[in-house]
Design an enzyme around this catalytic site. Structure first.
Site, PDB file in Angstrom:
ATOM      1  N   GLY A   1      26.715  -2.069   4.581  1.00 57.19           N
ATOM      2  CA  GLY A   1      27.654  -2.826   5.827  1.00 57.19           C
ATOM      3  C   GLY A   1      27.117  -2.091   7.224  1.00 57.19           C
TER       4      GLY A   1
ATOM      5  CG  ASP B   1      33.771   1.762   3.748  1.00 52.32           C
ATOM      6  OD1 ASP B   1      33.982   1.686   2.749  1.00 52.32           O
ATOM      7  OD2 ASP B   1      33.954   1.380   4.872  1.00 52.32           O
TER       8      ASP B   1
ATOM      9  CE1 TYR C   1      10.564  32.613  30.265  1.00 53.86           C
ATOM     10  CE2 TYR C   1      11.803  31.707  32.063  1.00 53.86           C
ATOM     11  CZ  TYR C   1      10.660  31.212  31.294  1.00 53.86           C
ATOM     12  OH  TYR C   1      10.093  29.861  31.021  1.00 53.86           O
TER      13      TYR C   1
ATOM     14  NE  ARG D   1      21.787  32.346  23.616  1.00 50.43           N
ATOM     15  CZ  ARG D   1      21.346  31.826  24.753  1.00 50.43           C
ATOM     16  NH1 ARG D   1      21.272  33.106  26.132  1.00 50.43           N
ATOM     17  NH2 ARG D   1      19.815  30.926  25.112  1.00 50.43           N
TER      18      ARG D   1
ATOM     19  NE  ARG E   1      36.628  -4.168  10.453  1.00 50.60           N
ATOM     20  CZ  ARG E   1      37.165  -4.164   9.312  1.00 50.60           C
ATOM     21  NH1 ARG E   1      38.524  -4.888   9.452  1.00 50.60           N
ATOM     22  NH2 ARG E   1      36.279  -4.224   8.268  1.00 50.60           N
TER      23      ARG E   1
ATOM     24  CB  ALA F   1      30.811  46.617  33.876  1.00 47.12           C
TER      25      ALA F   1
ATOM     26  CG  LEU G   1      28.928  -1.722  -2.949  1.00 46.49           C
ATOM     27  CD1 LEU G   1      29.831  -2.738  -3.093  1.00 46.49           C
ATOM     28  CD2 LEU G   1      27.748  -2.094  -3.078  1.00 46.49           C
TER      29      LEU G   1
END
Ligand code: UD1
Ligand code: CA
Length: 477
Positions: free
Chosen positions: A11, A103, A407, A353, A15, A400, A8
């Site tokens: 709903g 739920d 780009y 990344r 709340r 460093a 189910l």
């Protein structure tokens, strides 16, 4: 007889105070409904029917699972009405049906299997639990409870409930329909139940919405079955955490903590050392080798894999990455879609990344950002650098503040650095550019052209000194 499962999930979840349908709220990085579907699939049913209504399209799109039959409940008229939407899709009346809630995401397979097994001798089996605070849940009313039992007896202990002498289940009364005596009952309905399809059809055909919420309650089946002298059994779940239902954000966070504790226990069972098992968050899968150690407050998202002896410092965020044996990730690193080799040292404060591949024994130090780059074995990028769209050979030392200027404002270009290159501090590589093997780049250079192998190249203005130069003096006032 075969098993079919109804979940189910129609709903709204008023709340939750959210635009997102309740069952799509996530725990451990995955929607609650996906957790329930995973559990359902592990029971190998003939079919899984999910009743959707509120946000139906979004729910279907998000879940994307071909094994599911979707049943639309246009109006949310109650849990009984919801089950009725799925019953016509069930193969035949003899099928066993298990009803789960979208739920209620923490249920374990063993508990559900127990429910299904009981069904062979009973007409209706439901899952209950004893709660110190039963507020909000439907109460399990057993024979005699509301009339001859005193209040003291109503608050039975777990042992009493498990004891054979305890009276049979008579009905379930919802919180909103309960009188003050019934509200004191601590045995609650988890909502989960199992019965044959034919029986469910028969009972649900008879229920009304004559109650406080004017809904068709699934739970009314219990009283109907009892009236027809059918056998109803409530199995008390011995871990009341399993049946927690999410109605608001407090429940959501409670469920999240429980799932995280389960994940932490599983990791530790597999030999992972967690410095504090309460301070780790895994939102996906984490495969670990031997002697992996994880310090506090790290978040692991998606699918991650750590080899033997990997250590993760505090406050790391690691997303869909593979980290090979013996590598140390120091504190405060952010790593995403990366492959990191053996015996590397990364961080503290490094950002790796997507599409980064680090070879073995690579060192990446503080405030270094690497994106879409291959860095080969033994190379070091120790401080304050940006390396993007690059290939860095073996045993390269990058000083460093080195920056690959990848780009040009319109397109991205690559920087290729050969083996054994030494790059002085504060160098910019204006890509596309290639640095030959063994080259040395003088500090402070802006490199715009390819540089030859084994030679020193520098591009910086010459230093000179002005003799007899005087610093300006302040004019007298
Ligand atoms: C329900 C039970 C209650 C139990 C509790 C456990 C009933 C009448 N009550 O109450 O006894 O203690 O769960 O968590 O069954 N749903 C639909 N369509 C509807 C209504 C609900 O699909 O028309 C779904 C919801 O999305 C949810 C589940 O059914 O996944 C339960 O509905 P909810 O309104 O949360 O029921 P409770 O009031 O918590
Ligand atoms: Ca609920």
């Amino acid at each position: 007889m075969g098993l079919e499962i109804i979940i189910l999930a129609a709903g709204k979840g008023t709340r939750m105070h959210s635009d997102l349908p309740k069952v799509l709220h996530k725990v451990a990085g995955k929607s609650m409904l996906a957790h329930v579907i995973d559990t359902a699939q592990k029971l190998s049913p003939d079919a899984i029917h999910v009743v959707i209504g509120h946000g139906a399209e979004l729910v279907k799109e998000t879940i994307q699972n071909d094994a599911i039959t979707w049943c639309l409940q246009e109006e949310q008229l109650g849990t009984g009405h919801a089950v009725q939407q799925a019953l016509p899709h069930i193969k035949n009346d003899q099928q066993n049906v298990l009803i789960l809630y979208g739920d209620v995401p923490l249920l374990k397979i063993d508990t559900l299997q127990q429910l299904i097994n009981e069904l062979s001798a009973k007409e209706l089996v439901l899952l209950s639990a004893m709660l110190d605070d039963p507020t909000g849940y439907g109460r399990i009313v057993r024979e005699g409870t509301n009339d001859t039992y005193s209040q003291g007896e109503i608050q039975r202990s777990m042992n009493d409930v498990l004891n054979d002498s305890v009276k049979n289940v008579k009905a379930i009364v919802e919180q909103k329909d309960a009188d003050s005596i019934t509200l004191k009952i601590k045995e609650i309905n988890s909502g989960i139940l199992a019965a044959q399809a034919g029986h469910l059809k028969e009972w649900l055909g008879k229920i009304s919405n004559d109650n406080a919420q004017q809904e068709y309650y699934l739970t009314d089946c219990i009283a109907l079955a009892v009236k027809q002298k059918q056998i109803v059994e409530a199995i008390v779940c011995n871990d009341e955490k399993e049946i927690l239902g999410v109605n608001n954000k407090m429940n959501l966070s409670q469920v999240e903590r429980i799932i995280q504790q389960r994940i932490a226990e599983k990791l530790m069972t597999n030999g992972v050392t967690l410095i504090d098992s309460n301070r780790i968050d895994v939102r996906g899968s984490l495969i670990t080798g031997k002697d992996v150690e994880i310090d506090i407050n790290s978040i692991f998202i998606g699918d991650n894999e750590f080899g033997d002896g990997v250590s993760i410092g505090a406050n790391a965020v690691i997303i869909n990455s593979k980290i090979k044996a013996g590598t140390n990730i120091l504190a405060n690193c952010h790593i995403e879609n990366a492959n990191i080799g053996e015996k590397c040292e990364v961080g503290p404060y490094a950002r790796i990344r997507p599409d980064t591949n680090l070879g073995n024994k690579v060192k990446v130090g503080n405030f270094v950002e690497i994106k879409k780059a291959d860095v080969k074995a033994g190379s070091k990028i120790n401080h304050l650098s940006y390396i993007g769209d690059s290939e860095v050979g073996e045993n390269v030392n990058i000083g460093a503040g080195t920056i690959t200027c990848n780009y040009d404002g319109a397109n991205k270009h690559r920087t290729i650095i050969g083996d054994n290159v030494f790059v002085g501090s504060d160098t910019q590589f204006v890509a596309p550019v290639t640095i030959g093997d063994g080259a040395t780049i003088g500090a402070g250079s802006t490199i715009t052209k390819d540089t030859p192998e084994q030679k020193l190249t520098l591009a910086r203005s010459k230093q000179f000194t002005i003799d007899n130069w005087q610093r300006p003096q302040k004019k007298p006032k």
